[in-house]
Motif scaffolding. Sequence first.
Motif, PDB file in Angstrom:
ATOM      1  N   LYS A 118      44.015  34.956  20.433  1.00 42.68           N
ATOM      2  CA  LYS A 118      44.419  33.563  20.205  1.00 42.68           C
ATOM      3  C   LYS A 118      44.066  33.139  18.777  1.00 42.68           C
ATOM      4  CE  LYS A 118      43.758  28.876  22.067  1.00 42.68           C
ATOM      5  NZ  LYS A 118      45.177  28.572  22.319  1.00 42.68           N
ATOM      6  N   GLU A 122      46.902  32.169  15.857  1.00 39.74           N
ATOM      7  CA  GLU A 122      46.925  30.774  15.409  1.00 39.74           C
ATOM      8  C   GLU A 122      46.465  30.575  13.973  1.00 39.74           C
ATOM      9  OE1 GLU A 122      46.256  28.541  19.728  1.00 39.74           O
ATOM     10  OE2 GLU A 122      44.685  28.444  18.198  1.00 39.74           O
ATOM     11  N   GLU A 123      45.658  31.493  13.452  1.00 39.24           N
ATOM     12  CA  GLU A 123      45.017  31.242  12.165  1.00 39.24           C
ATOM     13  C   GLU A 123      45.693  31.908  10.975  1.00 39.24           C
ATOM     14  OE1 GLU A 123      42.768  29.050  11.708  1.00 39.24           O
ATOM     15  OE2 GLU A 123      42.448  28.587  13.823  1.00 39.24           O
ATOM     16  N   SER A 169      58.948  25.530  19.979  1.00 39.29           N
ATOM     17  CA  SER A 169      58.656  24.526  18.948  1.00 39.29           C
ATOM     18  C   SER A 169      59.862  24.252  18.055  1.00 39.29           C
ATOM     19  CB  SER A 169      57.481  24.982  18.079  1.00 39.29           C
ATOM     20  OG  SER A 169      57.871  26.034  17.212  1.00 39.29           O
ATOM     21  N   SER A 212      50.323  26.518  18.874  1.00 39.26           N
ATOM     22  CA  SER A 212      49.240  27.035  19.687  1.00 39.26           C
ATOM     23  C   SER A 212      49.671  28.282  20.441  1.00 39.26           C
ATOM     24  CB  SER A 212      48.783  25.964  20.679  1.00 39.26           C
ATOM     25  OG  SER A 212      47.774  26.471  21.538  1.00 39.26           O
ATOM     26  N   CYS A 213      48.779  29.257  20.518  1.00 40.06           N
ATOM     27  CA  CYS A 213      49.041  30.487  21.259  1.00 40.06           C
ATOM     28  C   CYS A 213      48.472  30.346  22.672  1.00 40.06           C
ATOM     29  CB  CYS A 213      48.402  31.680  20.569  1.00 40.06           C
ATOM     30  SG  CYS A 213      48.685  33.258  21.424  1.00 40.06           S
ATOM     31  N   PRO A 214      49.308  30.464  23.716  1.00 38.32           N
ATOM     32  CA  PRO A 214      48.840  30.262  25.088  1.00 38.32           C
ATOM     33  C   PRO A 214      48.121  31.492  25.632  1.00 38.32           C
ATOM     34  CG  PRO A 214      51.181  30.762  25.092  1.00 38.32           C
ATOM     35  CD  PRO A 214      50.765  30.695  23.646  1.00 38.32           C
TER      36      PRO A 214
END
Length: 216
Positions: A118, A122-123, A169, A212-214
Amino acid sequence: MFVIDMLSKKTVMPTAETALPGRTAPIPTSEHHFVNGRSLKGPYPEGSEVAYFGMGCFWGAERLFWKIPGVHVTAVGYSGGLTPNPTYHETTTGLTGHAEIVKVVFDPKEVSYGQLLKVFFEEHDPTQGMRQGNDIGTTYRSAIYTTTSEQEAEAKAALDAFQAALDASGRSLRITTEIAPVGEFYYAEDYHQQYLAKNPGGYCGLKGTGVSCPMG
């Protein structure tokens, strides 16, 4: 024209014939983590697992992971290419095939591989191909190098989940992250290890997509 040609060459993976020859002996590097004093090369605590992530420049990426509770130690190095025991300057030519990689040793009872994935997705921006922001070349590609079949399956599931989140998105972006079993990991030079702890005002080009990564 010369600058454009050099940049284009840096974004193409070398072949066995064009890769730099490297050397038989490892380059000198640190033995202990600058922040927590733990051994970079082991032995590690029983039950530890190891993960490898490429997110562009490894300075900022390493700092992300060493701050996570449950991560025992981190180190930066080079992997995914052809040249044995490369130097930093050799990798920047694009003629080693290696990516800048963060090695993450973690306790799976405290932090899951999914949680690390995650952070990975995300980063940074995993859709940019052979670059990350202004850093251009094969060495800055997005990569996950796995140590087990379970890690490989979880990494691929995370990639699919994050791609679905990007699609939802409204972004017309496709993930370019390389997922493969880890090969040889070569530790980077001493000054690269925990660079942003030694140089708090140093460069960090990490920038995520805002999606966001689920996972985790």
